[in-house]
Design an enzyme around this catalytic site. Structure first.
Site, PDB file in Angstrom:
ATOM      1  N   GLU A  73       0.819  -1.205   0.000  1.00  0.00           N
ATOM      2  CA  GLU A  73       0.000   0.000   0.000  1.00  0.00           C
ATOM      3  C   GLU A  73       0.859   1.265   0.000  1.00  0.00           C
ATOM      4  OE1 GLU A  73      -3.486  -0.606   2.593  1.00  0.00           O
ATOM      5  OE2 GLU A  73      -3.190   1.503   3.138  1.00  0.00           O
ATOM      6  N   ASP A  74       1.944   1.241   0.726  1.00  0.00           N
ATOM      7  CA  ASP A  74       2.689   2.482   0.972  1.00  0.00           C
ATOM      8  C   ASP A  74       4.087   2.559   0.376  1.00  0.00           C
ATOM      9  OD1 ASP A  74       0.561   3.546   2.403  1.00  0.00           O
ATOM     10  OD2 ASP A  74       1.210   2.616   4.269  1.00  0.00           O
TER      11      ASP A  74
END
Ligand code: ZN
Length: 184
Positions: A73-74
């Site tokens: 996600e990051d």
């Protein structure tokens, strides 16, 4: 110590260490949102710590997935990369606990609730630990620009997700309830 025979007796230890190292590298330029601006890697390490010490979770696959849970996600990490390094199981757990970045944040929040309902047992543990850690950070070091209303809404949404995860690990669920009681 490479020849230490004990190394072979604990294969899970190597997996967990590799996951910690991989995540530390991937998150190396990131900081947490809270006022402490802690290095990002503190967060995945907190999850693994909570799982082990508060949830009595000793499954190395869960611990490794917890350490890696925000890499998709990051960071620039791909599922293929995770699966290549750590195997299909870990790759799919991390996928299960990751939001789809192309969707609107409101849709993502709703999806987390519905997806929690059908999550696999290992992903449920990672999710529970994530919500405990996020609420604790919200109390210890709230993001500077977040109003009380926004923090309250965040607490309530986290609880909605956790309601879908009940029956997974009673001691983690109890820890979640404890931190939820400190809702601002
Ligand atoms: Zn997280």
């Amino acid at each position: 110590m490479l020849n230490d025979p004990d190394v072979d007796k604990q294969p899970g230890m190597g997996l967990v260490l590799r996951a910690a190292r991989f995540a530390a590298w991937k998150h190396r330029h990131q900081r947490r949102k809270g006022k402490g601006r802690l290095p990002y890697i503190n967060h995945p390490l907190d999850l693994a710590h909570v799982l082990w010490f508060e949830g009595q979770v000793t499954d190395p696959i869960v611990l490794a997935a917890a350490l890696l849970h925000d890499t998709l996600e990051d960071t620039q990490t791909t599922v293929q990369e995770l699966q290549g390094e750590f195997g299909e199981e870990i790759g799919s757990i991390v996928m299960e606990v990751s939001d789809e970045p192309t969707l609107d944040w409101r849709v993502r929040k709703k999806l987390q609730v519905t997806r929690a309902k059908t999550a696999t047992p290992r992903a449920r543990l990672v999710k529970l630990a994530d919500k405990i850690c996020n609420l604790r950070s919200m109390i210890a070091s709230p993001p500077q620009r977040w109003s009380v209303e926004r923090r309250r809404a965040y607490f309530d949404w986290a609880r909605e997700v956790v309601e879908q995860l009940r029956g997974t690990n009673p001691s983690l669920e109890e820890r979640f309830d404890q931190v939820y009681r400190q809702r601002p």
